[in-house]
Design an enzyme around this catalytic site. Structure first.
Site, PDB file in Angstrom:
ATOM      1  N   HIS A 214       0.825  -1.213   0.000  1.00  0.00           N
ATOM      2  CA  HIS A 214       0.000   0.000   0.000  1.00  0.00           C
ATOM      3  C   HIS A 214       0.857   1.258   0.000  1.00  0.00           C
ATOM      4  O   HIS A 214       0.386   2.328  -0.391  1.00  0.00           O
ATOM      5  CB  HIS A 214      -1.000  -0.005   1.167  1.00  0.00           C
ATOM      6  CG  HIS A 214      -0.392  -0.026   2.532  1.00  0.00           C
ATOM      7  ND1 HIS A 214      -0.149  -1.199   3.221  1.00  0.00           N
ATOM      8  CD2 HIS A 214      -0.011   0.973   3.353  1.00  0.00           C
ATOM      9  CE1 HIS A 214       0.357  -0.912   4.409  1.00  0.00           C
ATOM     10  NE2 HIS A 214       0.457   0.397   4.510  1.00  0.00           N
ATOM     11  N   ASP A 243       0.284  -7.514  -0.046  1.00  0.00           N
ATOM     12  CA  ASP A 243       0.702  -6.196   0.437  1.00  0.00           C
ATOM     13  C   ASP A 243       2.231  -6.103   0.479  1.00  0.00           C
ATOM     14  O   ASP A 243       2.842  -6.117   1.534  1.00  0.00           O
ATOM     15  CB  ASP A 243       0.106  -5.932   1.826  1.00  0.00           C
ATOM     16  CG  ASP A 243       0.168  -4.460   2.216  1.00  0.00           C
ATOM     17  OD1 ASP A 243       0.656  -3.649   1.400  1.00  0.00           O
ATOM     18  OD2 ASP A 243      -0.267  -4.115   3.330  1.00  0.00           O
ATOM     19  N   GLY A 330       2.708   4.456  11.877  1.00  0.00           N
ATOM     20  CA  GLY A 330       4.130   4.732  11.984  1.00  0.00           C
ATOM     21  C   GLY A 330       4.966   3.480  11.835  1.00  0.00           C
ATOM     22  O   GLY A 330       6.188   3.538  11.874  1.00  0.00           O
ATOM     23  N   SER A 332       4.181   0.923   9.303  1.00  0.00           N
ATOM     24  CA  SER A 332       3.840   0.200   8.076  1.00  0.00           C
ATOM     25  C   SER A 332       5.040  -0.056   7.188  1.00  0.00           C
ATOM     26  O   SER A 332       5.874   0.812   6.966  1.00  0.00           O
ATOM     27  CB  SER A 332       2.804   1.001   7.288  1.00  0.00           C
ATOM     28  OG  SER A 332       2.179   0.196   6.334  1.00  0.00           O
ATOM     29  N   SER A 348       1.718  -4.842   7.645  1.00  0.00           N
ATOM     30  CA  SER A 348       0.627  -4.476   6.745  1.00  0.00           C
ATOM     31  C   SER A 348      -0.374  -3.569   7.440  1.00  0.00           C
ATOM     32  O   SER A 348      -0.584  -2.436   7.042  1.00  0.00           O
ATOM     33  CB  SER A 348      -0.074  -5.740   6.225  1.00  0.00           C
ATOM     34  OG  SER A 348      -1.187  -5.405   5.422  1.00  0.00           O
TER      35      SER A 348
END
Length: 475
Positions: A214, A243, A330, A332, A348
């Site tokens: 993402h 992802d 914070g 990801s 994720s």
């Protein structure tokens, strides 16, 4: 770009509190366990070896197994076998696993998950097969209410008694943009901040890194400083469905070692990609919350995130690792790893926080490597490494002044615009070494959310490494 900047390697693990990946039992001989296995008794195993044994049994026996998990207290791999399947029981015992007879087969559990996908793909829901309960564990976040909750309950009941569990999560499932040793990008309307996961070598031999999909979908060009010049460009990005992103460094001579920066000039080599095993202890690092540990609670999890681009839509991601490790905005894209240096996952999303707890889901590194053709460490591709993982690691030392990153913008990704700070995230450092000064909430205001909206003000006081996780242990 100064080559030293490439050592943002491995998603923020620079702030490892107790750089003591030293394992008291790591070098113990397992000769007696091998002999015991030949005699059909249960082997004593480290988590990495249990993962390898689980993979071997799964390959040999397939769906005749009803799942497996690691019992950390006994240091044993526990294999589920449907009652009455004597041949599978004999083979599992001969391999050295503890055998538990259960009622639900893998086929019936997968059928239940398929029913959930068909009838209950609702934003804010997730499910995974839990081998410890031999059921499908279904979770609904705080947004699943009213008719949606009734629909989910009805679907779970329709699966039959003893087939699934259902619980509510206090938070909301969301992708956790920003975090770790931060990487930044500017997009129309604002900035995006994520975390570098693991340095890798792309299939064409150039240096690259993995991060969340993402993040790669949100922005093409990435920098290692806010408002800085791009140093890397997205080559592949997949979200939803999976992802993960592969991001190539723009300078082909960039030194991108497969290692964790443990502070004070010490590094921990990441030598292989490791498949997760339910029950094993794993560690996650991020600039928002510091070092936290917990256990893998499910594999092949399905998570239905509320779509970032379609208010009424769902972004479904499959095949994730479910854990009880906390995370917040914070974190990801950052790394999930084992205490012996195995790369396990990329952050994720999830629900909850590091005060009240919650669930966090991770993209398996092995799947990301297989899909992108990248390799990790000394050519370790998408297959989890085999063999004995002894404790190769940094010696016990104090990490000194390890800033937790300079980027703020810890708000959520709802696209509502307000990304104010995450508040006071103080916490104790790892108990087995002097943590030093690990403040560093930084000055990276104005990072915005994934869609570019929001003001992205500061993160508040984020001293400490969170829950005082230590990388010491026997598994």
């Amino acid at each position: 770009m100064p080559k030293r900047k490439a050592a943002i390697a491995v998603g923020g693990v620079a702030a490892l509190g107790a750089a003591a990946l030293l394992l008291p039992n790591a070098n113990a001989s397992q000769d007696k366990d091998q002999a015991a296995g030949a005699a059909g008794t249960v082997k004593t195993l480290k988590a990495a070896d249990a993962s390898n044994l689980s993979a071997q049994l799964q390959k040999a026996l397939g769906d005749a197994l009803a799942g497996s998990y690691y019992d950390g207290a006994k240091q044993q791999l526990v294999v589920n076998v449907v009652s009455g399947d004597k041949n599978v029981i004999v083979q599992a015992k001969k391999a050295g696993a503890a055998v538990r007879q259960v009622d639900n087969s893998t086929a019936s559990l997968k059928a239940a998950a398929k029913t959930l996908k068909t009838k209950a793909t609702i934003p804010g829901t997730a499910w995974a097969i839990d081998p410890r309960t031999n059921k499908v564990a279904v979770t609904a976040d705080s947004t699943v209410t009213g008719a949606k909750w009734n629909r989910l309950q009805s679907t779970v009941r329709s699966l039959g008694s003893g087939m699934a569990t259902l619980k509510k999560s206090a938070g909301a499932f969301k992708t956790l943009v920003s975090g770790g040793d931060a990487i930044f990008s500017q997009v129309q309307g604002g900035g995006v901040r994520c975390s570098l996961g693991f340095n890798v070598t792309a299939s064409d031999g150039t240096p690259a890194f993995l991060t969340a999909g993402h993040c790669g979908v949100a922005a093409k060009n990435w920098s290692d400083s806010q408002n800085g010049q791009p140093i890397a460009t997205v080559d592949q990005a997949t979200f939803p469905g999976n992802d993960f992103s592969l991001v190539k460094y723009n300078d082909a001579t960039t030194q991108a070692p497969s290692e964790v920066n443990a502070g004070n000039g010490q590094t921990v080599p990441i030598t292989q990609a490791a498949d997760a095993t339910v029950g094993e202890t794993v560690f996650r690092m991020g600039s928002t919350t510091g070092l936290h540990n917990g256990q893998v609670t499910g594999l092949d999890a399905t998570v239905n995130f509320q779509s970032e681009t379609n208010p009424g839509g769902v972004d479904t991601v499959n095949g994730l690792i479910q854990t009880n490790v906390c995370a917040e905005a914070g974190d990801s894209g950052g790394s999930l790893f084992t205490q012996d240096g195995g790369a396990v996952g990329l952050t994720s999303g999830g629900s909850g926080d590091c005060t009240s707890g919650g669930e966090t889901f991770f993209q398996p590194v092995t799947a990301a490597l297989q899909a992108t053709g990248a390799t990790l460490g000394n050519g370790a591709g998408g297959q989890a490494g085999a063999g004995d993982q002894t404790g190769t690691a940094a010696p016990s030392a104090s990490p000194g002044d390890n800033g937790a990153g300079n980027g703020a913008g810890a708000g959520d990704q709802s696209g509502a615009g307000d990304q104010s700070g995450a508040g006071d995230q103080s916490g104790t450092a790892a108990p087995s070494a002097t943590a030093g000064d690990q403040n560093g909430a930084g000055n990276g205001a104005g990072t915005g959310d994934q869609s570019g909206a929001g003001t992205g003000t500061g993160t508040g006081d984020q001293s400490g490494t969170g829950d005082g996780s230590s990388l010491n242990g026997s598994n």
